[in-house]
Design an enzyme around this catalytic site. Sequence first.
Site, short mmCIF file in Angstrom:
data_model
loop_
_atom_site.label_atom_id
_atom_site.label_comp_id
_atom_site.label_asym_id
_atom_site.label_seq_id
_atom_site.Cartn_x
_atom_site.Cartn_y
_atom_site.Cartn_z
N PRO A 271 0.93 -1.35 0.05
CA PRO A 271 -0.26 0.39 -0.15
C PRO A 271 0.95 1.05 0.01
O PRO A 271 1.33 1.31 0.57
CB PRO A 271 -0.32 -0.03 1.19
CG PRO A 271 -0.19 -0.75 1.78
CD PRO A 271 0.77 -2.04 1.48
N GLY A 272 0.29 2.43 -1.00
CA GLY A 272 1.11 3.10 -0.72
C GLY A 272 0.27 4.75 -0.56
O GLY A 272 -0.48 4.72 1.04
N ARG A 273 -0.92 4.93 -0.78
CA ARG A 273 -1.95 6.37 -1.12
C ARG A 273 -2.32 5.82 0.48
O ARG A 273 -3.08 6.31 0.89
CB ARG A 273 -3.02 5.66 -2.27
CG ARG A 273 -3.79 7.05 -1.99
CD ARG A 273 -5.13 6.82 -3.17
NE ARG A 273 -3.91 6.75 -5.11
CZ ARG A 273 -3.78 7.70 -5.61
NH1 ARG A 273 -3.71 8.87 -5.64
NH2 ARG A 273 -3.43 6.86 -6.49
N CYS A 342 3.68 29.43 -15.84
CA CYS A 342 2.98 29.76 -17.16
C CYS A 342 2.58 28.19 -17.82
O CYS A 342 2.61 28.43 -18.70
CB CYS A 342 3.76 30.73 -17.86
SG CYS A 342 4.91 31.84 -16.50
N1 LLP Z 1 3.60 -1.47 -5.58
C1 LLP Z 1 3.25 -1.01 -6.98
C2 LLP Z 1 4.40 -2.34 -7.87
C3 LLP Z 1 3.25 0.35 -8.01
O1 LLP Z 1 3.62 0.59 -9.17
C4 LLP Z 1 2.58 1.43 -6.98
C5 LLP Z 1 1.70 2.16 -8.06
C6 LLP Z 1 2.13 0.26 -6.13
C7 LLP Z 1 2.27 -0.73 -5.30
C8 LLP Z 1 1.05 1.24 -4.47
O2 LLP Z 1 -0.38 1.33 -5.17
P1 LLP Z 1 -0.94 3.04 -4.25
O3 LLP Z 1 -1.67 2.40 -3.12
O4 LLP Z 1 -0.39 3.71 -3.38
O5 LLP Z 1 -2.25 2.49 -5.24
N2 LLP Z 1 1.07 9.39 -9.12
C9 LLP Z 1 -0.62 8.27 -9.11
C10 LLP Z 1 0.06 7.45 -8.68
C11 LLP Z 1 0.18 6.26 -9.56
C12 LLP Z 1 0.37 4.72 -9.26
C13 LLP Z 1 2.00 3.93 -9.11
N3 LLP Z 1 1.95 2.81 -8.52
C14 LLP Z 1 -1.14 9.01 -8.25
O6 LLP Z 1 -0.80 10.80 -7.85
O7 LLP Z 1 -2.13 8.92 -8.64
#
Ligand code: LLP
Length: 418
Positions: A271-273, A342
Amino acid sequence: MHEFNFKNNELYCENIKVAAIAQTVPTPFYLYSYKTLVDHYKKIRSAFRVLDPLICFSVKSNSNIAVLRALVRNGAGLDIVSGGELYRGILAGCDPRKIVYAGVGKRPDEIEYAIKTGILFFNVESEEELNQIQRAANSLGKKVNVAIRVNPDVVPKTHRHIITGKGETKFGLDFETVHKIFNSQWRYPSVDIKGLHLHIGSQILDAKPFVEAIKKALLFIIEFKIPATYLNIGGGLGIMYSIENPQTAKAFAQKVIPMIKKSGLKLILEPGRFVSGNSGVLVTKVVYTKRTPRKKFVIVDSGMSDLIRPSLYEAYHKIVPVKLREDSSDTAEKVDVVGPICESGDFLGKDRLLPLVMKGDILAVMGAGAYGFTMASNYNSRPRASEVMVMDKKFYVVRKAETYEDLVRGETIPKELK
Ligand code: LLP
């Protein structure tokens, strides 16, 4: 739930007023709540407790070493995607045996660095990459663990730029190729193929596409007697930015646990977000306001170089003044909150009903803890903002704002031009 709440018309982060921090720290700055970070991490951990999974926080969502440290200290591993993220993870004190490394373009030097560091495994995304890992492991005299990233060809409902599990995307390999790789383990004597990796996309609000992808992976493992010990189901859990109604970690876990339990596989999540998204806000100051025949603009001291999500994905981030005036609801009007860059794509929010704000007021852009600072740039030669972490009533600048000297560090003028 997060720790950014209004009390008596003032926005607090944990137990400190955001306005008070803005009196000491120049805007713009990212503000993180330690408690929210750890609470969200623990939510996932406790939802999946029966499986005792490895939870690898996705560093790309927020890579500040204090943020990583906060999670690592509470038992988290890390999901990385570059040598730079590995460097940060190690600095933050993460046990390399809790680090997994994904990404379609790992360079030979990055592979070597990760092998030397002793990470848990690589999530391999192509046969050429696997060959590269084999070569590097062999020359370093090491046996290296990998999981193969499979592209399950499912289509989650989310922004098209953040779908990764659809057949057409660059990520992972199709089941047939994965099968071929498992059958040719003999070609990779320095590599131990331990399992499968899935990551189908980001900001996914319901469990269905995850369940579909996991089912496909498990059926594949059973049907072809794949000798896997790990299943890494990636990240992607959606969060609430405005009116979304995302699944809870618990509801998600209830759907996933029975499948994994039956398989006997060791589970990894990335998990990230979910952990960092609502743990941070971007604090910015109104530089000017102006009215044109068609619009009212609130011009702030941060923009797409600090938070690119609105411009890039039309992402919605709630924007609030950190102090509400007594009469503020009577004077609310629709405004565009825009930055100094800009480009007409440089906005943080369009047509937002905001209480009357004036030059000098401080605003908070909510839900900016994930893919905020990590996607910031120096476009228009704007120094990147500082990052601040709140712990209860205290705050710490965990990254200083960049200076003009930082902007040109490493640049030189050829002698002919001197
Ligand atoms: N694992 C892998 C292999 C990933 O590529 C990602 C995110 C994650 C885990 C974590 O995903 P999450 O739990 O955060 O959804 N910049 C974009 C999001 C790009 C996500 C890329 N990969 C945004 O601001 O919405």
